[in-house]
Write an enzyme that holds these catalytic residues in place. Structure first.
Site, PDB file in Angstrom:
ATOM      1  CB  SER A 143       3.437 -13.105   5.252  1.00 36.51           C
ATOM      2  OG  SER A 143       3.192 -13.587   6.562  1.00 36.51           O
ATOM      3  CE1 TYR A 156      -1.493 -10.302   5.076  1.00 35.26           C
ATOM      4  CE2 TYR A 156      -0.686 -11.957   6.607  1.00 35.26           C
ATOM      5  CZ  TYR A 156      -0.476 -10.805   5.874  1.00 35.26           C
ATOM      6  OH  TYR A 156       0.740 -10.176   5.931  1.00 35.26           O
ATOM      7  CE  LYS A 160       0.614 -10.756   2.275  1.00 29.82           C
ATOM      8  NZ  LYS A 160       1.416  -9.675   1.703  1.00 29.82           N
TER       9      LYS A 160
HETATM   10  P1  NAP Z   1       1.701  -1.070   7.441  1.00 25.83           P
HETATM   11  O1  NAP Z   1       2.698  -0.524   8.390  1.00 25.83           O
HETATM   12  O2  NAP Z   1       0.267  -1.083   7.828  1.00 25.83           O
HETATM   13  O3  NAP Z   1       1.866  -0.316   6.050  1.00 25.83           O
HETATM   14  C1  NAP Z   1       1.054  -0.641   4.977  1.00 25.83           C
HETATM   15  C2  NAP Z   1       1.327   0.304   3.846  1.00 25.83           C
HETATM   16  O4  NAP Z   1       0.507  -0.070   2.730  1.00 25.83           O
HETATM   17  C3  NAP Z   1       0.968   1.735   4.163  1.00 25.83           C
HETATM   18  O5  NAP Z   1       1.859   2.581   3.460  1.00 25.83           O
HETATM   19  C4  NAP Z   1      -0.451   1.875   3.622  1.00 25.83           C
HETATM   20  O6  NAP Z   1      -0.714   3.246   3.378  1.00 25.83           O
HETATM   21  C5  NAP Z   1      -0.337   1.025   2.360  1.00 25.83           C
HETATM   22  N1  NAP Z   1      -1.571   0.445   1.838  1.00 25.83           N
HETATM   23  C6  NAP Z   1      -2.516  -0.262   2.500  1.00 25.83           C
HETATM   24  N2  NAP Z   1      -3.487  -0.649   1.664  1.00 25.83           N
HETATM   25  C7  NAP Z   1      -3.167  -0.173   0.439  1.00 25.83           C
HETATM   26  C8  NAP Z   1      -3.761  -0.220  -0.835  1.00 25.83           C
HETATM   27  N3  NAP Z   1      -4.932  -0.852  -1.033  1.00 25.83           N
HETATM   28  N4  NAP Z   1      -3.139   0.390  -1.873  1.00 25.83           N
HETATM   29  C9  NAP Z   1      -1.964   1.024  -1.686  1.00 25.83           C
HETATM   30  N5  NAP Z   1      -1.355   1.111  -0.509  1.00 25.83           N
HETATM   31  C10 NAP Z   1      -1.945   0.533   0.544  1.00 25.83           C
HETATM   32  O7  NAP Z   1       2.036  -2.591   7.063  1.00 25.83           O
HETATM   33  P2  NAP Z   1       3.408  -3.427   7.034  1.00 25.83           P
HETATM   34  O8  NAP Z   1       3.458  -4.282   8.238  1.00 25.83           O
HETATM   35  O9  NAP Z   1       4.537  -2.534   6.708  1.00 25.83           O
HETATM   36  O10 NAP Z   1       3.088  -4.404   5.814  1.00 25.83           O
HETATM   37  C11 NAP Z   1       3.732  -4.301   4.560  1.00 25.83           C
HETATM   38  C12 NAP Z   1       3.738  -5.674   3.915  1.00 25.83           C
HETATM   39  O11 NAP Z   1       4.430  -6.598   4.758  1.00 25.83           O
HETATM   40  C13 NAP Z   1       2.362  -6.293   3.662  1.00 25.83           C
HETATM   41  O12 NAP Z   1       2.386  -6.964   2.417  1.00 25.83           O
HETATM   42  C14 NAP Z   1       2.221  -7.318   4.769  1.00 25.83           C
HETATM   43  O13 NAP Z   1       1.374  -8.384   4.400  1.00 25.83           O
HETATM   44  C15 NAP Z   1       3.666  -7.781   4.890  1.00 25.83           C
HETATM   45  N6  NAP Z   1       3.989  -8.415   6.164  1.00 25.83           N
HETATM   46  C16 NAP Z   1       3.922  -7.748   7.344  1.00 25.83           C
HETATM   47  C17 NAP Z   1       4.256  -8.396   8.523  1.00 25.83           C
HETATM   48  C18 NAP Z   1       4.203  -7.715   9.865  1.00 25.83           C
HETATM   49  O14 NAP Z   1       4.305  -8.423  10.902  1.00 25.83           O
HETATM   50  N7  NAP Z   1       4.065  -6.400   9.919  1.00 25.83           N
HETATM   51  C19 NAP Z   1       4.666  -9.748   8.497  1.00 25.83           C
HETATM   52  C20 NAP Z   1       4.721 -10.399   7.277  1.00 25.83           C
HETATM   53  C21 NAP Z   1       4.399  -9.729   6.107  1.00 25.83           C
HETATM   54  P3  NAP Z   1      -2.192   3.875   3.115  1.00 25.83           P
HETATM   55  O15 NAP Z   1      -3.009   3.508   4.294  1.00 25.83           O
HETATM   56  O16 NAP Z   1      -1.921   5.332   2.970  1.00 25.83           O
HETATM   57  O17 NAP Z   1      -2.684   3.284   1.833  1.00 25.83           O
END
Ligand code: NAP
Length: 251
Positions: A143, A156, A160
């Site tokens: 991130s 967090y 990252k």
């Molecule tokens: P999201 O929409 O909340 O999706 C998260 C996914 O991870 C879901 O499939 C969730 O499903 C699963 N998950 C959560 N905890 C888990 C665990 N302990 N074991 C296995 N699966 C797990 O989040 P997202 O925004 O797509 O984020 C994905 C990645 O992108 C993360 O690494 C996040 O740090 C990174 N990121 C996001 C953003 C942003 O603005 N959204 C920005 C920078 C980086 P379940 O609940 O069924 O487990």
């Protein structure tokens, strides 16, 4: 160059958000994708929807903080498809919001275990099979918080940044064996994970003004970066942190 037909790709956290967008992109490009998250039903729904499109997908639920479940994820993938070409460590958690002065030990341990240690465990489980195949790409979802300071999501951000350091170390160890390891650093992307931010109109306005492209990103816009890093198009890239943030970090 971008051909990933019949490549086997494990994507953690692919039941929704960025992980799901990556799974859809890669399955549509011909890859065999493993849909994984903690919730069995949610994973099965994504896999079934892909199969209805005539694409190749299976569901293997897994909590990435549990080593035994990670072993099962790798073994079941090998049982089904016999190899792993790309591993995408995308699942992450952020159970806390506030200054580091109020951070509890248990919250920090959880963040480090789910966001960092799980990627070390899973990479170590998958790498021997990639080495045997003389081919492999490991991608960690970092991130831009790895590059910035924050008053509220500091722990967090530390996790990252650790992922960005981890890819440099894994790339150093695995490069001589033909395995590439890179990370993606998205800016604000519209998912459940970031809902509290983009649902706040004041925050969103400030965020958009501070971003040259004047908007937040969509999950699909990270999927293309993952496709690139998994394919031959990025064959001379390893140990890198690729920023996809609408330009936020250049200002
Ligand atoms: P999201 O929409 O909340 O999706 C998260 C996914 O991870 C879901 O499939 C969730 O499903 C699963 N998950 C959560 N905890 C888990 C665990 N302990 N074991 C296995 N699966 C797990 O989040 P997202 O925004 O797509 O984020 C994905 C990645 O992108 C993360 O690494 C996040 O740090 C990174 N990121 C996001 C953003 C942003 O603005 N959204 C920005 C920078 C980086 P379940 O609940 O069924 O487990």
């Amino acid at each position: 160059m971008f051909d990933i037909k019949d490549d086997v790709v494990i994507i953690t956290g692919s039941s929704r958000g960025i992980g799901k967008a990556i799974a859809i992109q890669m399955a549509r490009a011909g890859a065999k994708v493993v849909i994984s998250s903690r919730k069995e039903e949610a994973c099965q729904t994504v896999a079934d929807d892909l199969k209805k499109e005539g694409l190749q997908a299976i569901s293997i639920p897994c909590h990435v903080g549990d080593k035994e479940q990670l072993k099962n994820l790798v073994q079941k993938t090998l049982d089904e498809w016999g190899k792993i070409d790309t591993l995408i460590c995308n699942a992450a958690t952020n159970p806390t919001y506030g200054p580091l002065s109020e951070l509890t030990d248990s919250a920090f341990e959880k963040i480090i275990q789910v966001n960092v240690q799980s990627s070390i465990w899973l990479s170590n489980l998958v790498a021997p099979h990639m080495i045997k195949n003389k081919k492999g790409s490991i991608i960690l979802m970092s991130s831009i918080t790895a590059l910035l300071g924050s008053e509220v999501i500091g722990a967090y951000g530390i996790s990252k940044a650790a992922e960005a350091a981890l890819v440099r170390n894994l790339a150093t160890e695995l490069g001589p064996k033909g395995i590439r390891v890179n990370a993606i650093a998205p800016g604000l992307i519209k998912t459940e994970f970031s809902r509290a931010l983009w649902e706040d109109p004041d925050y969103l306005k400030k965020q958009e003004t501070a971003t040259p492209l004047r908007r937040m990103g969509l999950p699909e816009e990270i999927a293309g970066v993952a496709h690139f890093l998994s394919s031959r198009a990025s064959s001379f890239m390893t140990g890198q942190l690729l920023v996809a943030d609408g330009g936020e970090t250049i200002l």
